[in-house]
Design a protein around this motif. Structure first.
Motif, PDB file in Angstrom:
ATOM      1  N   THR A 110       0.867  -1.167   0.110  1.00  0.00           N
ATOM      2  CA  THR A 110       0.024   0.062  -0.026  1.00  0.00           C
ATOM      3  C   THR A 110       0.848   1.369   0.112  1.00  0.00           C
ATOM      4  O   THR A 110       0.470   2.331  -0.637  1.00  0.00           O
ATOM      5  CB  THR A 110      -0.851  -0.037   1.161  1.00  0.00           C
ATOM      6  OG1 THR A 110      -1.888  -0.868   1.139  1.00  0.00           O
ATOM      7  CG2 THR A 110      -1.739   1.385   1.317  1.00  0.00           C
ATOM      8  N   ALA A 111       1.969   1.195   0.862  1.00  0.00           N
ATOM      9  CA  ALA A 111       2.815   2.421   0.860  1.00  0.00           C
ATOM     10  C   ALA A 111       3.644   2.571  -0.439  1.00  0.00           C
ATOM     11  O   ALA A 111       3.716   3.764  -0.699  1.00  0.00           O
ATOM     12  CB  ALA A 111       3.825   2.113   1.880  1.00  0.00           C
ATOM     13  N   ALA A 260      -6.836  -6.270  -4.512  1.00  0.00           N
ATOM     14  CA  ALA A 260      -6.509  -4.786  -4.252  1.00  0.00           C
ATOM     15  C   ALA A 260      -5.276  -4.482  -4.917  1.00  0.00           C
ATOM     16  O   ALA A 260      -4.999  -3.655  -5.747  1.00  0.00           O
ATOM     17  CB  ALA A 260      -6.685  -4.433  -2.908  1.00  0.00           C
ATOM     18  N   CYS A 261      -3.967  -5.189  -4.660  1.00  0.00           N
ATOM     19  CA  CYS A 261      -2.730  -4.883  -5.221  1.00  0.00           C
ATOM     20  C   CYS A 261      -2.659  -4.890  -6.718  1.00  0.00           C
ATOM     21  O   CYS A 261      -1.900  -4.253  -7.486  1.00  0.00           O
ATOM     22  CB  CYS A 261      -1.684  -5.817  -4.621  1.00  0.00           C
ATOM     23  SG  CYS A 261      -1.166  -5.600  -2.768  1.00  0.00           S
ATOM     24  N   SER A 262      -3.452  -6.013  -7.265  1.00  0.00           N
ATOM     25  CA  SER A 262      -3.529  -6.282  -8.743  1.00  0.00           C
ATOM     26  C   SER A 262      -4.024  -4.980  -9.511  1.00  0.00           C
ATOM     27  O   SER A 262      -3.552  -4.502 -10.476  1.00  0.00           O
ATOM     28  CB  SER A 262      -4.115  -7.416  -8.988  1.00  0.00           C
ATOM     29  OG  SER A 262      -3.402  -8.709  -8.564  1.00  0.00           O
ATOM     30  N   ARG A 263      -5.086  -4.399  -8.719  1.00  0.00           N
ATOM     31  CA  ARG A 263      -5.963  -3.438  -9.327  1.00  0.00           C
ATOM     32  C   ARG A 263      -5.008  -2.121  -9.395  1.00  0.00           C
ATOM     33  O   ARG A 263      -4.867  -1.115 -10.227  1.00  0.00           O
ATOM     34  CB  ARG A 263      -7.110  -3.102  -8.731  1.00  0.00           C
ATOM     35  CG  ARG A 263      -8.236  -4.314  -8.964  1.00  0.00           C
ATOM     36  CD  ARG A 263      -9.569  -3.524  -8.548  1.00  0.00           C
ATOM     37  NE  ARG A 263      -9.483  -3.541  -7.061  1.00  0.00           N
ATOM     38  CZ  ARG A 263      -9.888  -4.274  -6.221  1.00  0.00           C
ATOM     39  NH1 ARG A 263     -10.455  -5.625  -6.750  1.00  0.00           N
ATOM     40  NH2 ARG A 263     -10.242  -4.075  -4.990  1.00  0.00           N
ATOM     41  N   ALA A 264      -4.572  -1.939  -8.014  1.00  0.00           N
ATOM     42  CA  ALA A 264      -3.454  -0.714  -8.106  1.00  0.00           C
ATOM     43  C   ALA A 264      -2.196  -0.769  -8.692  1.00  0.00           C
ATOM     44  O   ALA A 264      -1.935   0.200  -9.342  1.00  0.00           O
ATOM     45  CB  ALA A 264      -3.041  -0.625  -6.405  1.00  0.00           C
ATOM     46  N   ILE A 265      -1.579  -2.020  -8.869  1.00  0.00           N
ATOM     47  CA  ILE A 265      -0.190  -2.122  -9.954  1.00  0.00           C
ATOM     48  C   ILE A 265      -0.862  -2.006 -11.237  1.00  0.00           C
ATOM     49  O   ILE A 265      -0.145  -1.594 -12.241  1.00  0.00           O
ATOM     50  CB  ILE A 265       0.137  -3.491  -9.612  1.00  0.00           C
ATOM     51  CG1 ILE A 265       0.922  -3.508  -8.301  1.00  0.00           C
ATOM     52  CG2 ILE A 265       1.397  -3.795 -10.556  1.00  0.00           C
ATOM     53  CD1 ILE A 265       1.171  -5.021  -7.993  1.00  0.00           C
ATOM     54  N   GLY A 266      -2.083  -2.342 -11.571  1.00  0.00           N
ATOM     55  CA  GLY A 266      -2.635  -2.101 -13.013  1.00  0.00           C
ATOM     56  C   GLY A 266      -2.705  -0.843 -13.163  1.00  0.00           C
ATOM     57  O   GLY A 266      -2.366  -0.116 -14.357  1.00  0.00           O
TER      58      GLY A 266
END
Length: 313
Positions: A110-111, A260-266
């Motif tokens: 997240t950070a 959530a990480c996959s969406r943020a990285i995308g």
């Protein structure tokens, strides 16, 4: 004929009748003896059964009391963990560690993603405002984010192609460099998310293994105790089901954090794609204007040393 001889047949008959009566009495006594003994035997059997039942009940009460005394009194999660079998305890500890890893990765990612997206957003705004690669290098080229690496890569390729007779392949070579930088940034940003996927997919099955093992151990204990009392069976089954609960506690957040990480990285990759497109547009404008950055003009800005040396040659 004398009188004694006349009465002799009568006496013989009387004596014979008396003998018959005595034999009948003896037979009657013998027949009456078993009948008299029968109620005594029945009474003895009844008394023996009563005594046996009383002794069995007296023995059963201590056995039941001992079984109830051996039951675990603390049915809290920690109490069930302490009284579980070693295999189930190992499963619970492993799942707890997996949950800790999940939340650690969630906080770190997240950070990391938030910082990277903020830098990419600011760099993209500066690239959109720049009118040439030189201006982009002055504004973005010294930043530590991926957008600065994109600008530096294009400048380096421009310097390395300074002595090329044609500029036709410059755009393709620059696009190739930018593509590889984007891929490297995506791999770096996705590092650690594979562990989340592994925990999310295997956590329930590991917990189920602990449950199966615990229930099997409970059934073995039931066979040894030779009782099906629910008070004796329930604690072992509850300890086994606790493993499945911990597996779900570890797996569900892992799946949620991974998505959530996959969406943020995308979203971050989309920002890098926009930054690459902006850099290529600046390069295309400079080519059409015949105003590519000169090597000595950007050498003082500390662009890649390798590009500077090739440009100097």
């Amino acid at each position: 004929m004398p009188t004694s001889f006349r009465h002799r047949p009568v006496l013989a008959a009387v004596l014979a009748g008396a003998g018959v009566l005595m034999a009948g009495a003896v037979q009657a006594q013998e027949a009456a003896a078993p009948a008299a003994a029968g109620p005594g035997v029945a009474q003895g059997a009844a008394q023996g059964m009563a005594q046996g039942a009383a002794q069995g009940a007296a023995q059963g009460v201590p056995d039941a009391a001992a079984a109830l005394a051996s039951l675990p009194h603390d049915l809290s999660p920690w109490g069930m963990f302490v009284t579980a079998s070693p295999v189930v305890q190992a499963v619970m500890v492993g799942l707890a560690l997996a949950s800790v890893v999940t939340w650690t990765i969630a906080i770190a990612k997240t950070a990391e993603v938030t910082s990277a997206k903020r830098k990419a957003r600011a760099a993209l705004e500066m690239l959109e405002e720049a009118r040439s690669l030189s201006q982009a290098a002055e504004r973005v080229g010294f930043s530590q984010g991926t957008a600065g690496a994109l600008v530096r890569a294009v400048l380096a390729e421009t310097h390395m192609s300074a002595d090329a007779p044609s500029r036709d392949g410059l755009m393709d070579r620059a696009a190739s460099r930018l593509e590889r930088i984007e891929a490297a940034a995506g791999r770096r940003m996705a590092r650690g998310t594979g562990i989340l996927a592994t925990i999310g997919s295997t956590g329930p099955f590991i917990g189920l293994f602990g449950t199966v093992w615990g229930i099997m151990t409970s059934f073995i204990g039931i066979s040894k105790a030779q009782t099906t009392n629910l008070a004796v069976v329930a604690p072992g089954i509850a300890e086994a089901l606790l493993a499945t609960a911990i597996g779900l506690v570890a797996a569900i957040p892992a799946v949620v954090v991974y998505n959530a990480c996959s969406r943020a990285i995308g979203g971050h990759k989309a920002q890098l794609t926009d930054a690459s497109a902006a850099v290529l547009r600046l390069l295309s404008r400079d080519i059409d204007r015949h105003a590519l950055p000169r090597p000595h003009a950007v050498a003082g800005h500390g662009v890649q040393a390798h590009g500077n040396s090739r440009a100097a040659e």
